[in-house]
Design a protein around this motif. Structure first.
Motif, short mmCIF file in Angstrom:
data_model
loop_
_atom_site.label_atom_id
_atom_site.label_comp_id
_atom_site.label_asym_id
_atom_site.label_seq_id
_atom_site.Cartn_x
_atom_site.Cartn_y
_atom_site.Cartn_z
N GLY A 68 0.79 -1.22 0.00
CA GLY A 68 0.00 0.00 0.00
C GLY A 68 0.82 1.27 0.00
N SER A 69 2.13 1.14 -0.20
CA SER A 69 3.00 2.32 -0.19
C SER A 69 2.84 3.18 -1.43
CB SER A 69 4.46 1.89 -0.07
OG SER A 69 4.87 1.19 -1.24
N GLY A 70 2.28 2.59 -2.49
CA GLY A 70 2.15 3.32 -3.74
C GLY A 70 3.39 3.24 -4.62
N ILE A 71 4.40 2.49 -4.14
CA ILE A 71 5.62 2.32 -4.93
C ILE A 71 5.42 1.12 -5.86
CG2 ILE A 71 8.09 1.79 -4.84
CD1 ILE A 71 8.17 3.15 -2.11
N GLU A 72 5.19 1.42 -7.13
CA GLU A 72 4.90 0.36 -8.10
C GLU A 72 5.84 0.41 -9.31
OE1 GLU A 72 0.83 0.89 -9.05
OE2 GLU A 72 0.09 0.28 -7.07
N SER A 73 6.72 1.39 -9.35
CA SER A 73 7.68 1.50 -10.45
C SER A 73 8.93 2.20 -9.93
CB SER A 73 7.07 2.31 -11.61
OG SER A 73 6.90 3.66 -11.22
N VAL A 74 9.99 2.14 -10.71
CA VAL A 74 11.23 2.81 -10.32
C VAL A 74 11.00 4.30 -10.18
CG1 VAL A 74 13.57 3.36 -11.08
CG2 VAL A 74 12.69 1.04 -11.37
N GLU A 75 10.17 4.87 -11.04
CA GLU A 75 9.89 6.31 -10.98
C GLU A 75 9.26 6.71 -9.65
OE1 GLU A 75 9.25 4.33 -13.56
OE2 GLU A 75 10.84 5.14 -14.84
N ASP A 76 8.54 5.79 -9.02
CA ASP A 76 7.89 6.09 -7.74
C ASP A 76 8.90 6.20 -6.60
OD1 ASP A 76 5.35 6.07 -8.89
OD2 ASP A 76 5.09 3.92 -8.57
N LEU A 77 10.16 5.85 -6.86
CA LEU A 77 11.19 5.94 -5.82
C LEU A 77 11.77 7.35 -5.70
CD1 LEU A 77 13.13 2.62 -6.53
CD2 LEU A 77 11.53 3.06 -4.66
N ALA A 78 11.35 8.24 -6.55
CA ALA A 78 11.84 9.62 -6.52
C ALA A 78 11.59 10.24 -5.15
CB ALA A 78 11.16 10.46 -7.61
N GLY A 79 12.66 10.79 -4.56
CA GLY A 79 12.54 11.43 -3.25
C GLY A 79 12.50 10.45 -2.09
N LYS A 80 12.66 9.16 -2.37
CA LYS A 80 12.56 8.12 -1.34
C LYS A 80 13.96 7.67 -0.88
CE LYS A 80 7.98 7.55 -1.62
NZ LYS A 80 7.63 8.54 -2.65
N THR A 81 13.97 7.01 0.29
CA THR A 81 15.18 6.40 0.82
C THR A 81 15.11 4.90 0.57
OG1 THR A 81 15.44 8.07 2.55
CG2 THR A 81 16.59 5.98 2.88
N VAL A 82 16.09 4.37 -0.10
CA VAL A 82 16.09 2.96 -0.53
C VAL A 82 17.29 2.24 0.07
CG1 VAL A 82 16.11 1.39 -2.51
CG2 VAL A 82 14.94 3.61 -2.68
N GLY A 83 17.03 1.08 0.68
CA GLY A 83 18.09 0.31 1.32
C GLY A 83 18.66 -0.76 0.41
N VAL A 84 19.95 -1.05 0.59
CA VAL A 84 20.62 -2.11 -0.16
C VAL A 84 21.59 -2.81 0.78
CG1 VAL A 84 20.45 -0.99 -2.41
CG2 VAL A 84 22.41 -0.50 -0.94
N GLN A 85 21.96 -4.05 0.44
CA GLN A 85 22.95 -4.76 1.24
C GLN A 85 24.35 -4.32 0.82
OE1 GLN A 85 23.36 -9.04 0.73
NE2 GLN A 85 23.84 -9.28 2.91
N LEU A 86 25.16 -3.98 1.82
CA LEU A 86 26.51 -3.50 1.58
C LEU A 86 27.34 -4.53 0.81
CD1 LEU A 86 28.56 -1.21 2.21
CD2 LEU A 86 29.21 -2.51 4.25
N GLY A 87 27.96 -4.09 -0.27
CA GLY A 87 28.83 -4.96 -1.06
C GLY A 87 28.12 -5.86 -2.06
N SER A 88 26.80 -5.77 -2.12
CA SER A 88 26.02 -6.67 -2.99
C SER A 88 25.84 -6.08 -4.38
CB SER A 88 24.65 -6.95 -2.37
OG SER A 88 23.84 -5.77 -2.42
N ILE A 89 25.38 -6.92 -5.32
CA ILE A 89 25.07 -6.44 -6.65
C ILE A 89 23.90 -5.47 -6.60
CG2 ILE A 89 23.50 -8.36 -7.18
CD1 ILE A 89 25.93 -6.68 -9.64
N GLN A 90 23.04 -5.62 -5.59
CA GLN A 90 21.92 -4.70 -5.44
C GLN A 90 22.39 -3.30 -5.03
OE1 GLN A 90 21.62 -7.99 -4.20
NE2 GLN A 90 20.44 -8.48 -6.04
N GLU A 91 23.52 -3.22 -4.34
CA GLU A 91 24.08 -1.91 -4.01
C GLU A 91 24.49 -1.18 -5.30
OE1 GLU A 91 27.16 -0.06 -0.77
OE2 GLU A 91 27.84 -1.82 -1.89
N SER A 92 25.13 -1.92 -6.21
CA SER A 92 25.50 -1.34 -7.49
C SER A 92 24.26 -0.93 -8.28
CB SER A 92 26.32 -2.34 -8.31
OG SER A 92 27.51 -2.68 -7.63
N LYS A 93 23.22 -1.78 -8.21
CA LYS A 93 21.98 -1.47 -8.91
C LYS A 93 21.33 -0.22 -8.34
CE LYS A 93 18.93 -2.26 -12.06
NZ LYS A 93 19.31 -2.18 -13.49
N GLY A 94 21.39 -0.07 -7.02
CA GLY A 94 20.83 1.11 -6.39
C GLY A 94 21.54 2.38 -6.85
N ASP A 95 22.85 2.34 -6.92
CA ASP A 95 23.62 3.50 -7.40
C ASP A 95 23.27 3.81 -8.85
OD1 ASP A 95 24.89 3.66 -4.95
OD2 ASP A 95 26.63 2.51 -5.59
#
Length: 262
Positions: free
Chosen positions: A137-164
């Motif tokens: 119910g957060s309303g986050i349904e696309s990458v564009e919806d992450l604008a202005g948001k704080t997003v967590g990633v695991q340190l050293g993971s491929i997801q950290e690179s994806k977040g950047d």
């Protein structure tokens, strides 16, 4: 007479020393032979917070279990090794491999070009996708919806690179944590609006937390592979065993066991 007795005594003592030295040399040689005869043991590095790849089921005990552990068991058995598992933060795994603390890493690690500069990788044994996880119910349904948001990633993971990478497209704040459960807790506490997590790992959290939701984004770079020290002789051995498991269907059976419950 006294001089003769003293000379004889010295000869006896000298002979005793030589005998002792001979005994020590023999014991040392036997010890080396014994060590050579012992079965070889390797240390596997992992970050046991990533079900179903590696985790601890506290309801069942303290052992680290999962898909990666089963692959390590199969590969090492084929090669005549025993292995133990060492748990540590994901971000420290490559350093542990380089410093000799562990002999290989099996921890759902993507074989990226950047990592290949520091370590060797086996053949790919699994490919994955990224998932954006947030409160239902957060309303986050696309990458564009992450604008202005704080997003967590695991340190050293491929997801950290994806977040950047995503942060270059959309104005978002990326924060890292050492363990996946920490990311989930930060979402639940409202400190993170979302987190980027590997899709099959995220599915496990969805099953246990109805208040979480998510969607997938493009395939992760590379695929999961076994990491080994640079120019290690083990790389060829591990590849041979892994290829055998791919060819005879053993790898597929392990993957089905953990993803389909077979």
């Amino acid at each position: 007479m006294k001089k003769l007795s003293s000379l004889m005594l010295m000869c006896v003592l000298f002979a005793g020393i030589l005998a002792a030295c001979g005994t020590d040399e023999g014991d040392s040689s036997n010890g080396a032979d014994g060590n050579d005869a012992e079965k070889k043991e390797l240390v596997m590095g992992t970050s046991a917070d990533y079900p179903p790849f590696e985790y601890i089921d506290t309801a069942e005990g303290d052992d680290i279990i999962g898909l990666d552990v089963d692959i390590a068991k199969a590969v090492t058995e084929k090669l005549g090794y025993e292995f133990t598992v060492k748990d540590m933060d994901f971000a420290g795994l490559i350093q542990a491999l380089q410093s000799g603390q562990v002999d290989f890493v099996l921890s759902a690690m993507s074989a990226t070009d950047e990592r290949k500069e520091s370590v060797d990788f086996s053949e790919i044994y699994y490919t994955s996708k990224h998932m954006i996880v947030s409160q239902a119910g957060s309303g986050i349904e696309s990458v564009e919806d992450l604008a202005g948001k704080t997003v967590g990633v695991q340190l050293g993971s491929i997801q950290e690179s994806k977040g950047d990478e995503l942060a270059e497209e959309v104005d978002m704040t990326i924060e890292s944590r050492n363990r996946i459960p920490e990311l989930i807790q930060e979402i639940k506490a409202g400190r993170f609006d979302a987190a980027i997590i590997e899709d099959t790992v995220a599915q496990g959290y969805f099953e246990e937390n109805e208040d979480l939701d998510g969607f997938t984004v493009e395939d992760a770079d590379g695929g999961y592979a076994i990491a080994l020290p640079k120019d290690s002789e083990l790389t060829e051995e591990f590849n041979g065993a892994l290829q055998e498991m791919i060819d005879n269907g053993e790898l597929d059976e392990i993957i089905k066991k953990w993803f389909e419950g077979e």
